[in-house]
Write a protein that holds these residues in place. Structure first.
Motif, mmCIF file in Angstrom:
data_model
loop_
_atom_site.group_PDB
_atom_site.id
_atom_site.type_symbol
_atom_site.label_atom_id
_atom_site.label_comp_id
_atom_site.label_asym_id
_atom_site.label_seq_id
_atom_site.Cartn_x
_atom_site.Cartn_y
_atom_site.Cartn_z
ATOM 1 N N VAL A 7 -31.701 21.037 21.905
ATOM 2 C CA VAL A 7 -30.340 21.447 21.537
ATOM 3 C C VAL A 7 -29.656 20.233 20.909
ATOM 4 N N LEU A 8 -29.514 20.290 19.594
ATOM 5 C CA LEU A 8 -28.978 19.135 18.854
ATOM 6 C C LEU A 8 -27.455 19.133 18.927
ATOM 7 N N ALA A 9 -26.940 18.113 19.588
ATOM 8 C CA ALA A 9 -25.493 18.040 19.825
ATOM 9 C C ALA A 9 -24.978 16.639 19.543
ATOM 10 N N ALA A 10 -25.714 15.892 18.717
ATOM 11 C CA ALA A 10 -25.362 14.479 18.529
ATOM 12 C C ALA A 10 -24.556 14.215 17.261
ATOM 13 N N GLY A 11 -24.111 15.302 16.605
ATOM 14 C CA GLY A 11 -23.280 15.103 15.409
ATOM 15 C C GLY A 11 -21.905 14.594 15.810
ATOM 16 N N ARG A 12 -21.259 13.905 14.888
ATOM 17 C CA ARG A 12 -19.941 13.365 15.213
ATOM 18 C C ARG A 12 -18.844 14.410 15.071
ATOM 19 N N GLU A 14 -17.202 15.180 12.410
ATOM 20 C CA GLU A 14 -16.091 14.584 11.641
ATOM 21 C C GLU A 14 -15.270 15.630 10.900
ATOM 22 N N ARG A 15 -15.953 16.665 10.384
ATOM 23 C CA ARG A 15 -15.218 17.681 9.623
ATOM 24 C C ARG A 15 -14.285 18.444 10.538
ATOM 25 N N PHE A 16 -14.660 18.572 11.814
ATOM 26 C CA PHE A 16 -13.810 19.303 12.757
ATOM 27 C C PHE A 16 -12.572 18.480 13.113
ATOM 28 N N GLY A 80 -29.084 10.894 20.559
ATOM 29 C CA GLY A 80 -29.458 11.231 19.185
ATOM 30 C C GLY A 80 -29.293 10.039 18.264
ATOM 31 N N GLY A 81 -29.397 10.310 16.962
ATOM 32 C CA GLY A 81 -29.317 9.230 15.982
ATOM 33 C C GLY A 81 -28.320 9.541 14.887
ATOM 34 N N ALA A 82 -28.372 8.736 13.828
ATOM 35 C CA ALA A 82 -27.368 8.823 12.762
ATOM 36 C C ALA A 82 -27.465 10.138 11.989
ATOM 37 N N GLN A 83 -28.701 10.569 11.714
ATOM 38 C CA GLN A 83 -28.914 11.822 10.982
ATOM 39 C C GLN A 83 -29.438 12.866 11.951
ATOM 40 N N ARG A 84 -29.205 14.116 11.583
ATOM 41 C CA ARG A 84 -29.745 15.206 12.399
ATOM 42 C C ARG A 84 -31.250 15.020 12.648
ATOM 43 N N ASP A 86 -32.915 12.306 12.846
ATOM 44 C CA ASP A 86 -33.125 11.251 13.855
ATOM 45 C C ASP A 86 -32.936 11.834 15.260
ATOM 46 N N SER A 87 -31.950 12.709 15.397
ATOM 47 C CA SER A 87 -31.695 13.333 16.701
ATOM 48 C C SER A 87 -32.879 14.220 17.082
ATOM 49 N N MET A 88 -33.372 14.975 16.106
ATOM 50 C CA MET A 88 -34.528 15.852 16.357
ATOM 51 C C MET A 88 -35.742 15.003 16.765
ATOM 52 N N ASP A 106 -29.001 24.251 16.979
ATOM 53 C CA ASP A 106 -27.731 23.513 16.851
ATOM 54 C C ASP A 106 -26.830 23.853 18.030
ATOM 55 N N ALA A 107 -26.318 22.833 18.715
ATOM 56 C CA ALA A 107 -25.298 23.095 19.745
ATOM 57 C C ALA A 107 -24.058 23.719 19.120
ATOM 58 N N ALA A 108 -23.885 23.491 17.820
ATOM 59 C CA ALA A 108 -22.720 24.041 17.115
ATOM 60 C C ALA A 108 -22.853 25.545 16.855
ATOM 61 N N ARG A 109 -23.942 26.164 17.351
ATOM 62 C CA ARG A 109 -24.100 27.636 17.249
ATOM 63 C C ARG A 109 -24.118 28.228 18.657
ATOM 64 N N LEU A 209 -22.730 31.952 14.074
ATOM 65 C CA LEU A 209 -22.153 31.039 13.087
ATOM 66 C C LEU A 209 -22.165 29.609 13.593
ATOM 67 N N LYS A 210 -22.101 28.692 12.632
ATOM 68 C CA LYS A 210 -22.070 27.263 12.990
ATOM 69 C C LYS A 210 -20.632 26.783 12.978
ATOM 70 N N ILE A 211 -20.211 26.216 14.077
ATOM 71 C CA ILE A 211 -18.831 25.737 14.172
ATOM 72 C C ILE A 211 -18.734 24.372 13.493
HETATM 73 O O1 C5P Z 1 -24.040 18.206 10.773
HETATM 74 P P1 C5P Z 1 -24.759 19.515 10.883
HETATM 75 O O2 C5P Z 1 -23.900 20.665 10.514
HETATM 76 O O3 C5P Z 1 -26.107 19.544 10.241
HETATM 77 O O4 C5P Z 1 -25.015 19.654 12.446
HETATM 78 C C1 C5P Z 1 -25.829 20.657 12.982
HETATM 79 C C2 C5P Z 1 -26.165 20.301 14.411
HETATM 80 O O5 C5P Z 1 -26.910 19.098 14.419
HETATM 81 C C3 C5P Z 1 -24.913 20.080 15.275
HETATM 82 O O6 C5P Z 1 -25.072 20.793 16.490
HETATM 83 C C4 C5P Z 1 -24.883 18.580 15.445
HETATM 84 O O7 C5P Z 1 -24.358 18.153 16.689
HETATM 85 C C5 C5P Z 1 -26.353 18.188 15.329
HETATM 86 N N1 C5P Z 1 -26.515 16.812 14.830
HETATM 87 C C6 C5P Z 1 -27.184 15.887 15.621
HETATM 88 N N2 C5P Z 1 -27.298 14.578 15.201
HETATM 89 C C7 C5P Z 1 -26.758 14.182 14.032
HETATM 90 C C8 C5P Z 1 -26.088 15.119 13.207
HETATM 91 C C9 C5P Z 1 -25.986 16.433 13.631
HETATM 92 O O8 C5P Z 1 -27.671 16.233 16.709
HETATM 93 N N3 C5P Z 1 -26.861 12.910 13.684
#
Ligand code: C5P
Length: 228
Positions: A7-12, A14-16, A80-84, A86-88, A106-109, A209-211
């Motif tokens: 479950v990828l939840a490491a995004g910042r 920023e857009r939100f 996670g890391g800087a890019q999705r 990297d987190s994966m 995506d945790a955002a779904r 949907l992706k939040i």
């Molecule tokens: O940024 P994006 O819309 O691609 O994000 C999709 C999912 O990936 C989100 O749940 C976000 O938390 C995750 N993500 C992540 N690590 C990052 C960027 C995004 O886990 N560096």
């Protein structure tokens, strides 16, 4: 089918632009990342769920009450890391050798439903790689410097969602090639496509949907309330 979920939840987020990390925003009184985990955990095939969080939020995650459905399937959260991608990679590195399949979500779904997970698992079991997707409703334009340079054929355009499900060995090979080529994708399927391996499409749902923006969360709350 024995499946691990990342479950990828490491995004910042920023857009939100919220004061809390996006994965900790609330939907129906629970963090988005918990809602995503609950939907995945409802499937018996999914045995282990690895949350991937920003390093700075691991303590916040560990302090969260574990009284939600599926909490018993949780593995230790990883940073996670800087890019999705990297987190994966960080999540993939933790998977035990006894599981053959991985579902990346995506945790955002947070509005994912168990039957959608079932459809993408079935498609992956038949083919080795699958994602959820929905046909695009709008006509998509390629735009450069404010001008249209091309119109994509709508009958061929789909919006990729998650979960995306792969044999773990296949996703590892796809990631190794992307890393060797210095390629960064926006989803996992793109990495697998680059190996020349076909990825099957299973029927998604626009409600998955992706939040990304605040208005997405308003819409998600409305869908959540309607579920009852
Ligand atoms: O940024 P994006 O819309 O691609 O994000 C999709 C999912 O990936 C989100 O749940 C976000 O938390 C995750 N993500 C992540 N690590 C990052 C960027 C995004 O886990 N560096």
């Amino acid at each position: 089918m024995r499946v691990a979920a990342l479950v990828l939840a490491a995004g910042r987020g920023e857009r939100f632009g919220a004061p809390v990390p996006k994965a900790f925003l609330s939907l129906g009184g629970r963090p988005l990342v918990v809602r995503a985990i609950e939907a995945l955990a409802a499937r018996p095939e999914i045995e282990r769920i690895v949350p991937v969080l920003p390093a700075a939020d691991l303590a916040r995650w560990n302090a969260l009450a574990r009284d939600f459905a599926g909490a018993r399937k949780l593995a230790e959260a990883v940073a996670g890391g800087a890019q999705r991608q990297d987190s994966m990679r960080a999540g993939l590195a933790t998977l035990p050798a006894d599981l053959e399949w991985v579902a990346v979500h995506d945790a955002a779904r947070p509005l994912l439903r168990a039957e959608q997970v079932g459809r993408v698992l079935d498609a992956a079991a038949r083919t080795g790689a699958a994602l959820l997707a929905v046909p695009v409703r709008d006509t998509l334009k390629r735009v450069d410097a404010g001008r249209i340079t091309a119109t994509l054929d709508r009958s061929e355009t789909w919006a990729a969602q998650t979960p995306q499900v792969f044999r773990i060995s296949l996703l590892r090979a796809a990631l190794a090639k992307a890393d060797a080529d210095g390629f960064i994708g926006t989803d996992e399927a793109q990495l697998v496509e680059r190996l020349g391996v076909p990825v099957a499409v299973a029927e998604g749902d626009v409600r998955n949907l992706k939040i990304t923006w605040p208005e997405d969360l308003e819409l998600a709350e409305a869908i959540w309330r309607q579920r009852g």
